[in-house]
Write an enzyme that holds these catalytic residues in place. Structure first.
Site, short mmCIF file in Angstrom:
data_model
loop_
_atom_site.label_atom_id
_atom_site.label_comp_id
_atom_site.label_asym_id
_atom_site.label_seq_id
_atom_site.Cartn_x
_atom_site.Cartn_y
_atom_site.Cartn_z
N ASP A 1 0.83 -1.20 0.00
CA ASP A 1 0.00 0.00 0.00
C ASP A 1 0.87 1.25 0.00
O ASP A 1 1.56 1.54 0.97
CB ASP A 1 -0.91 0.01 1.23
CG ASP A 1 -1.81 1.22 1.27
OD1 ASP A 1 -2.94 1.13 0.76
OD2 ASP A 1 -1.39 2.27 1.81
N TYR B 1 3.21 9.59 -0.47
CA TYR B 1 4.31 8.92 0.22
C TYR B 1 5.64 9.14 -0.49
O TYR B 1 6.69 8.83 0.08
CB TYR B 1 4.05 7.41 0.35
CG TYR B 1 2.80 7.03 1.09
CD1 TYR B 1 2.03 7.97 1.78
CD2 TYR B 1 2.36 5.71 1.09
CE1 TYR B 1 0.88 7.60 2.45
CE2 TYR B 1 1.21 5.33 1.76
CZ TYR B 1 0.46 6.29 2.43
OH TYR B 1 -0.68 5.92 3.09
N LYS C 1 -2.79 5.92 -4.37
CA LYS C 1 -3.87 6.87 -4.07
C LYS C 1 -3.64 8.22 -4.75
O LYS C 1 -2.50 8.61 -4.99
CB LYS C 1 -3.95 7.09 -2.55
CG LYS C 1 -3.91 5.82 -1.72
CD LYS C 1 -3.88 6.10 -0.23
CE LYS C 1 -3.64 4.84 0.58
NZ LYS C 1 -2.23 4.41 0.55
N HIS D 1 -7.43 9.61 -1.68
CA HIS D 1 -6.69 9.60 -0.41
C HIS D 1 -7.48 10.32 0.69
O HIS D 1 -7.79 9.75 1.73
CB HIS D 1 -5.31 10.23 -0.61
CG HIS D 1 -4.31 9.76 0.40
ND1 HIS D 1 -2.95 9.80 0.18
CD2 HIS D 1 -4.46 9.24 1.64
CE1 HIS D 1 -2.31 9.32 1.23
NE2 HIS D 1 -3.22 8.99 2.13
#
Length: 285
Positions: A50, A55, A80, A113
């Site tokens: 994930d 990120y 996301k 997100h």
């Protein structure tokens, strides 16, 4: 949810099989750190990764996938779209940017997100088109309350298949969990261990002692027995292994209810209805 072993899955509403235990990659540094973490997890049997645009490690995730001997179709990859990219055209651009960084032909699960109040329905329409084109195997959301989900359902197109929420013994949100179950939306936990904030909880420690497990393992097992997919994050090899060692014991119904009773509404992140203010303050600090 039928719980078997580390490679066990749940069926999403469209029949796609989603591994119920995954590796969360938030704060895993792009490059060797995220690559090493993924290789360790895949070697241990994990098949669910994930990540997210936010990120900033999608390229490393892609490199890890490319450099493993495990077949691409055996690995379930989620990413996301960030809230600043949820206008219709921006969502499509964001998706193809993620696809390119990951070096993949398709994404297993693409998620909104945080739902931007003005644009998340536009994002959903774009994602639904990509799903119908076969670029995405399943689509869903993160951080959506019932009213967000209902508005998406009311669009009349594809329903969300997943809702990834902050979920741990201090934040159960049973009514939302029940709504998702009723509408065949798979619930998924982010921050399942409350960033370590529950490790000294006496109730959890007592249950952990009974099973000769850690508090983290008790919580992750509770997630699964609640029917919730869970993605604990770690770059520590020992913890990655330990987080998967949850398939040789079963919590009793009474213990499930006891853990449920720890719910006090405490969050580590933003409330979905107020996340714009939360991130505005966070970006200033």
């Amino acid at each position: 949810m039928k719980i078997t072993d580390i490679k066990g899955t749940v069926n999403l509403s469209n029949g796609v099989k989603m591994p119920y235990l995954g590796l969360g990659l938030y704060k895993a540094e792009d490059g060797q750190e995220v690559i090493n973490s993924i290789h360790k997890a895949l070697d241990a049997g994990y098949r669910h990764l994930d990540t997210a645009t936010y990120y900033f490690n999608e390229e490393g995730v892609g490199e890890a996938i490319k450099s493993t001997s495990i077949a691409r179709e055996e690995i379930f990859i989620a990413t996301k779209v960030w809230y600043t990219e949820q206008k219709y055209e921006d969502t499509k651009k964001a998706f193809y940017s993620s696809l390119n960084k990951l070096g993949l032909d398709y994404i297993d699960l693409y998620l909104i997100h945080w739902p931007h109040p003005d644009y998340y329905l536009e994002a959903w329409k774009a994602m639904d088109e990509l799903y119908k084109e076969g670029k995405i195997k399943a689509i869903g959301v993160c951080n959506c309350m019932q009213h967000h989900l209902q508005k998406i359902i009311d669009l009349g197109g594809t329903k969300p298949m997943v809702n990834q929420m902050e979920f741990h013994p201090n934040l159960v949100q049973q009514e939302l969990l029940d709504f998702c179950k009723k509408n065949n939306i798979q619930y998924e936990a982010w921050s399942p261990l409350k960033r370590g904030g529950l490790f000294e909880a006496p109730t959890l420690k007592q249950i952990a002692e009974k099973y000769e497990k850690s508090v983290a393992q008790i919580i992750l097992r509770w997630d699964l027995q609640k029917g919730v997919v869970t993605i604990p994050k770690s770059t520590n090899p020992e913890r990655i292994l330990a987080n998967a060692d949850i398939f040789n014991f079963i919590l009793t119904e009474e213990e499930i209810h006891t853990i449920d009773s720890l719910d006090n509404g405490d969050r580590t992140g933003a409330h979905p209805d107020h996340f714009l203010e939360y991130f505005a303050k966070k970006n200033k600090s």
